[in-house]
Write a protein that holds these residues in place. Structure first.
Motif, PDB file in Angstrom:
ATOM      1  N   LYS A   1       0.913  -1.083  -0.011  1.00 29.69           N
ATOM      2  CA  LYS A   1       0.029   0.010  -0.007  1.00 29.69           C
ATOM      3  C   LYS A   1       1.046   1.294  -0.195  1.00 29.69           C
ATOM      4  O   LYS A   1       1.789   1.270   0.806  1.00 29.69           O
ATOM      5  CB  LYS A   1      -0.922  -0.131   1.225  1.00 29.69           C
ATOM      6  CG  LYS A   1      -1.972  -1.018   1.182  1.00 29.69           C
ATOM      7  CD  LYS A   1      -3.254  -0.412   0.272  1.00 29.69           C
ATOM      8  CE  LYS A   1      -4.386  -1.204   0.304  1.00 29.69           C
ATOM      9  NZ  LYS A   1      -5.286  -0.893  -0.713  1.00 29.69           N
TER      10      LYS A   1
ATOM     11  N   LYS B   1       1.348   4.922   1.095  1.00 28.54           N
ATOM     12  CA  LYS B   1       0.805   5.956   2.107  1.00 28.54           C
ATOM     13  C   LYS B   1       0.808   7.439   0.894  1.00 28.54           C
ATOM     14  O   LYS B   1       1.797   7.762   0.759  1.00 28.54           O
ATOM     15  CB  LYS B   1       1.745   5.978   3.222  1.00 28.54           C
ATOM     16  CG  LYS B   1       1.597   4.735   3.991  1.00 28.54           C
ATOM     17  CD  LYS B   1       2.689   4.735   5.127  1.00 28.54           C
ATOM     18  CE  LYS B   1       2.599   3.675   6.086  1.00 28.54           C
ATOM     19  NZ  LYS B   1       3.452   3.662   7.420  1.00 28.54           N
TER      20      LYS B   1
ATOM     21  N   LYS C   1      -0.611  11.192   1.744  1.00 26.68           N
ATOM     22  CA  LYS C   1      -0.906  12.406   2.701  1.00 26.68           C
ATOM     23  C   LYS C   1      -1.556  13.363   1.915  1.00 26.68           C
ATOM     24  O   LYS C   1      -0.953  14.037   0.932  1.00 26.68           O
ATOM     25  CB  LYS C   1      -0.189  12.812   3.525  1.00 26.68           C
ATOM     26  CG  LYS C   1      -0.429  13.653   4.536  1.00 26.68           C
ATOM     27  CD  LYS C   1       0.686  14.144   5.408  1.00 26.68           C
ATOM     28  CE  LYS C   1       0.253  15.221   6.436  1.00 26.68           C
ATOM     29  NZ  LYS C   1      -0.846  15.088   7.053  1.00 26.68           N
TER      30      LYS C   1
ATOM     31  N   LYS D   1     -10.474  12.348  -0.501  1.00 28.20           N
ATOM     32  CA  LYS D   1     -10.072  11.641   0.617  1.00 28.20           C
ATOM     33  C   LYS D   1     -10.822  10.238   0.955  1.00 28.20           C
ATOM     34  O   LYS D   1     -10.591   9.111   1.238  1.00 28.20           O
ATOM     35  CB  LYS D   1     -10.144  12.567   1.829  1.00 28.20           C
ATOM     36  CG  LYS D   1      -9.048  13.320   1.860  1.00 28.20           C
ATOM     37  CD  LYS D   1      -9.028  14.174   3.283  1.00 28.20           C
ATOM     38  CE  LYS D   1      -7.909  15.544   3.033  1.00 28.20           C
ATOM     39  NZ  LYS D   1      -8.227  16.456   4.407  1.00 28.20           N
ATOM     40  N   TYR D   2     -12.104  10.559   0.674  1.00 28.07           N
ATOM     41  CA  TYR D   2     -13.293   9.345   0.645  1.00 28.07           C
ATOM     42  C   TYR D   2     -12.833   8.309  -0.288  1.00 28.07           C
ATOM     43  O   TYR D   2     -13.048   7.178   0.068  1.00 28.07           O
ATOM     44  CB  TYR D   2     -14.529   9.894   0.811  1.00 28.07           C
ATOM     45  CG  TYR D   2     -15.640   8.801   0.636  1.00 28.07           C
ATOM     46  CD1 TYR D   2     -16.025   8.035   1.461  1.00 28.07           C
ATOM     47  CD2 TYR D   2     -16.292   8.704  -0.732  1.00 28.07           C
ATOM     48  CE1 TYR D   2     -17.025   7.192   1.344  1.00 28.07           C
ATOM     49  CE2 TYR D   2     -17.270   7.653  -0.687  1.00 28.07           C
ATOM     50  CZ  TYR D   2     -17.748   6.902   0.008  1.00 28.07           C
ATOM     51  OH  TYR D   2     -18.466   5.729   0.227  1.00 28.07           O
TER      52      TYR D   2
ATOM     53  N   LYS E   1      -9.995   6.478   0.420  1.00 28.22           N
ATOM     54  CA  LYS E   1      -9.863   5.612   1.712  1.00 28.22           C
ATOM     55  C   LYS E   1     -10.743   4.298   1.319  1.00 28.22           C
ATOM     56  O   LYS E   1     -10.462   3.183   1.846  1.00 28.22           O
ATOM     57  CB  LYS E   1     -10.721   6.288   2.892  1.00 28.22           C
ATOM     58  CG  LYS E   1     -10.913   5.473   4.098  1.00 28.22           C
ATOM     59  CD  LYS E   1     -11.458   6.303   4.942  1.00 28.22           C
ATOM     60  CE  LYS E   1     -12.218   5.410   6.176  1.00 28.22           C
ATOM     61  NZ  LYS E   1     -13.345   6.086   6.997  1.00 28.22           N
ATOM     62  N   GLU E   2     -11.818   4.529   0.597  1.00 28.07           N
ATOM     63  CA  GLU E   2     -12.579   3.376  -0.128  1.00 28.07           C
ATOM     64  C   GLU E   2     -12.355   2.559  -1.191  1.00 28.07           C
ATOM     65  O   GLU E   2     -12.993   1.674  -1.545  1.00 28.07           O
ATOM     66  CB  GLU E   2     -14.071   3.977  -0.191  1.00 28.07           C
ATOM     67  CG  GLU E   2     -14.789   4.525   0.915  1.00 28.07           C
ATOM     68  CD  GLU E   2     -15.024   3.565   2.104  1.00 28.07           C
ATOM     69  OE1 GLU E   2     -15.309   2.556   1.733  1.00 28.07           O
ATOM     70  OE2 GLU E   2     -14.907   3.937   3.216  1.00 28.07           O
TER      71      GLU E   2
ATOM     72  N   SER F   1     -14.473  16.411   8.774  1.00 30.28           N
ATOM     73  CA  SER F   1     -13.562  17.017   7.553  1.00 30.28           C
ATOM     74  C   SER F   1     -12.961  18.434   7.619  1.00 30.28           C
ATOM     75  O   SER F   1     -14.107  19.287   7.778  1.00 30.28           O
ATOM     76  CB  SER F   1     -14.312  16.850   6.174  1.00 30.28           C
ATOM     77  OG  SER F   1     -13.779  17.469   5.028  1.00 30.28           O
TER      78      SER F   1
END
Length: 813
Positions: free
Chosen positions: A217, A219, A221, A376-377, A380-381, A575
């Motif tokens: 994965k 990372k 930011k 960001k969502y 993440k998903e 958020s």
């Protein structure tokens, strides 16, 4: 473990990743496959060492030593810059291990003498582009040249997949597999939503290939750059440059930064603003996009790689896997339009295993801030876009058949079977194939009277091109990248700076000033297809516009944006983006309504400009343009009226002087998915769109010749020539394959009919919130500003819009 990899990795002080070992074992066992791994983890070496081991261990190397070398591997990339970087990396391996495995580049930059040498004395490996592979297939003796080819590697396959260049790859592979049935094919791809389909398209239906997916994965930011104060009535482009100081602070905070823009125009604007406001960046700030000369781009890439530049303002020209180790962070200006593009660009920083990729998102208007939360969502998903492949691209097929005919010639039946094995032409009928042959041999149903369309001759069972003139013209036309005619920009001393589209230059007069290549240039004169300029210090200048910069948010990003609306209504918003936007949403709620995720807001507002119908599907600008035209057609059937249309990524506006009695039932009927195709056909000038699309199709198919190097045919002449063919086919050959393709591409790619259909179907299940505010709202104002922009000059537009905003905020009467 692969012996070459074992030694080389040990000398580097590295330990191979599990996916690299898997790839080496799969190649050793004779498999084809698709490799999917994050950026910066060594995907290239995962395939390359397998190729080396095969060459020295499984091709009876000792018996072949001292004999004439044969081409062993082809590595296909979508970008010349990427080709050069891969060539540099794999050549270093041969140097480090003292191998006699010779690797060469073959791209548009390769000299004629080098190309000739590569034909007579091929290297073991050739790193090239799809177009160059087709040029090789257009050479005499191509079957012998590729006879001992063992590997084809297609790098960044996801980038090629959703374009006609992907069709070029499919067709080339169909021929190479026929030449050598034992050929091993490997693809390297970033994560996409249809990875299995991508593998099947590359390897063929019913393939036995393997899928190797790294479990690593990366990372990432993500930080959204927020302004000091919130504009409750935003408009597009108003905020971006206003955040210049904050972007400069990011640049200074990091060792090196890539500043990504979505268009070449935006790229030039940001470079100009940075240099104008911060002259201390001169010499350590550069600009990079696809229209600049190779010399400029190579200098930037090299200077960035060696850590000599503090920042580069760029476009997608630096999206792909070029390894710039010094880059510490990435800045994305404006919406990235897609999750995959954002992910790809983020990966340019921290381009080493286990390093964190830092990306800053800079919105260009207040409402665009919400996309920081949405991105960001999506990350993440694991939401990621699919790449939709082209099918039935008959223009590319006609070009390909000419390529084979210019080369060794081709037999009709065997070639039909090869073509039908591809995904693009799996549905082609023998009748359609014969129509293609007819167009090339005698001009088909409509062009038989013209000798120029008697291109192929059937002799000894093979279709061939006998005319040297036609063969040369065809080789100059190979490829599926289309754009406006490009004019070369040169200084008065002859130095070449890059290329600009003819449509932009045609609007300028001698003495006009424009920004290009990070310089302020004054137009001296135009000579043939060359624009002669000189540097100037005149204060005002325009920025070139390029036709390729128009694209919409992806369906997946639209889904993520609609999801963000679910969180807007929560009492506590975690958020930072949504927290910052709360005053804007509160203002929207007070003045009109704030939709939930499963709701659609429609606003009907009367102003002195007329009656405005605003709809907010959040499906992207291109889909909204089509939806708006459908609604205009449907409204016109209720009561005839004239409409002006404006749209952005979040919604659209229909403005009319005619007042309608708007109610819930009427809105539901307007947004019904029923009879959508008929209403698109009736309500939109599809014919004119198809006519324009046909110019590109005619160019790829070879119906119109686009000119010799340095002597391109003017755009208006190309359009006129293509338009003539379009009219002839419409009148006398309405089932013509190229004509049908033009209409199909309009529906599929310009109007995005499939996506529009899904939007209408989704809306049919949503609750419609109809609001009739007294004034423009925070949601409607940015869309209104798009139509307002067209009415006035740039200065008037800015000042008048600012005045209107102050009135809405109650700051002036």
């Amino acid at each position: 473990m692969n012996q070459f990899a074992s030694v080389w990795f040990f000398n580097q002080g590295w330990e191979p990743h599990s996916f690299q070992r898997q790839a080496w074992r799969a190649i050793e066992k004779g498999h084809s496959g698709l490799l999917n791994a994050p950026t910066g983890f060594g995907k290239t070496f995962a395939i390359w060492f397998g190729i080396l081991a095969h060459y020295y261990q499984y091709q009876d190397y000792r018996q072949r030593k001292g004999k004439q070398a044969a081409l062993h591997a082809i590595w296909i990339t979508p970008l010349r810059a990427l080709s050069k970087e891969i060539h540099k990396a794999v050549s270093q391996v041969s140097t480090d291990l003292d191998l006699d495995y010779k690797i060469e580049l073959r791209t548009g930059d390769t000299s004629l003498s080098e190309r000739k040498n590569q034909r007579t004395k091929p290297p073991q490996a050739l790193i090239t582009t799809p177009e160059s592979v087709h040029l090789l297939l257009a050479s005499k003796g191509a079957a012998d040249y590729f006879g001992q080819l063992a590997f084809v590697v297609v790098d960044e396959w996801h980038e090629l997949l959703g374009s006609k260049r992907g069709v070029l790859v499919e067709l080339a592979l169909s021929r190479l597999k026929a030449i050598n049935p034992k050929l091993k094919i490997w693809g390297i791809s970033a994560t996409i939503g249809n990875l299995s389909e991508a593998q099947e398209i590359l390897l063929g239906k019913g393939h036995q290939g393997v899928m190797i997916r790294a479990t690593l994965k990366k990372k990432i930011k993500v930080e959204t750059v927020l302004p000091d104060s919130l504009e409750r009535f935003p408009w597009a482009g108003h905020l971006g440059i206003h955040l210049l100081d904050k972007v400069v602070a990011i640049i200074r905070q990091h060792g090196s930064t890539l500043i990504f823009t979505n268009t070449r125009s935006q790229c030039e604007i940001w470079y100009q603003q940075l240099i104008s406001h911060y002259p201390e960046f001169a010499g350590i700030l550069a600009v990079h996009h696809g229209s600049l000369s190779d010399e400029v781009r190579l200098w930037v890439e090299d200077a960035l790689h060696r850590g000599k530049l503090k920042a580069v303002v760029c476009t997608s020209s630096l999206d792909l896997g070029v390894d710039f180790r010094p880059v510490d962070c990435v800045v994305q200006i404006g919406s990235p339009k897609g999750v995959a593009r954002f992910l790809q660009r983020a990966g340019r920083s921290g381009h080493r295993p286990h390093e964190i990729s830092y990306i800053y998102y800079v919105p260009t208007n207040s409402l665009e801030i919400i996309e920081g939360d949405s991105l960001k969502y999506a990350l993440k998903e694991g939401i990621i876009e699919q790449r939709i492949p082209y099918i039935r691209s008959f223009d590319v097929l006609l070009q390909y058949l000419m390529t084979l005919a210019v080369g060794d010639g081709f037999p009709a039946d065997r070639t039909f079977d090869e073509i039908k094995s591809t995904h693009c032409f799996a549905s082609i009928s023998r009748q359609e194939y014969d129509e293609c042959l007819a167009m090339l041999t005698h001009g088909g149903k409509t062009l038989q009277a013209y000798d120029d369309f008697r291109r192929l001759v059937l002799a000894d069972g093979l279709y061939r091109v006998e005319s040297r003139r036609l063969a040369m013209r065809h080789r100059l036309s190979i490829g599926a990248i289309v754009s406006d005619a490009m004019m070369r920009v040169k200084l008065m001393n002859g130095k070449f700076l890059g290329s600009i589209e003819e449509s932009f230059i045609s609007k300028l007069n001698t003495g006009d000033v424009f920004w290009f290549s990070g310089r302020q240039l004054e137009l001296q004169h135009v000579r043939n297809m060359e624009v002669i300029v000189r540097p100037t210090t005149k204060a005002k200048g325009v920025v070139p516009s390029w036709m390729g910069g128009r694209f919409s948010i992806s369906p997946d990003l639209g889904t993520a944006i609609r999801h963000s609306f679910r969180n807007i209504h929560k009492a506590r918003v975690g958020s930072p983006e949504l927290s910052f936007l709360r005053p804007l949403f509160e203002e929207q709620k007070v003045r009109s309504a704030l939709p939930q995720e499963e709701e659609l807001l429609v606003e009907y507002i009367a102003t002195k400009y007329g009656y405005h119908l605003f709809v907010y599907p959040f499906d992207g600008k291109l889909v909204h343009e089509g939806m708006a035209q459908v609604l205009a057609y449907r409204l016109g059937k209720i009561q005839p009226a004239s409409f002006s249309i404006a749209s952005n990524e979040y919604g659209f506006e229909l403005l009319s002087s005619t007042r309608y009695e708007v109610n819930d039932g009427m809105i539901k009927a307007l947004l019904s998915p029923d009879h959508l195709h008929e209403d698109i056909t009736s309500g939109i000038n599809v014919r004119e769109m198809a006519r324009r699309r046909f110019r590109d199709i005619a160019g790829i198919a070879g119906l119109v010749f686009q000119g010799y190097p340095g002597k391109a045919v003017k755009t208006r002449h190309l359009q006129a020539n293509a338009g003539l063919f379009f009219s002839v086919f419409e009148d006398y050959d309405p089932t013509n394959l190229l004509l049908r393709e033009a209409y199909d591409e309009v529906f599929d790619f310009q109007l995005e009919e499939g996506r529009m259909q899904l939007a209408f179907e989704r809306i049919a299940n949503h609750t419609i919130i109809l609001s009739c505010p007294q004034q423009l709202t925070p949601f409607s104002f940015p869309i209104f500003s798009e139509s307002f922009r067209e009415k006035y000059s740039n200065e008037d537009w800015q000042s008048r819009l600012e005045l209107l905003k102050l009135q809405l905020e109650g700051k002036i009467g």
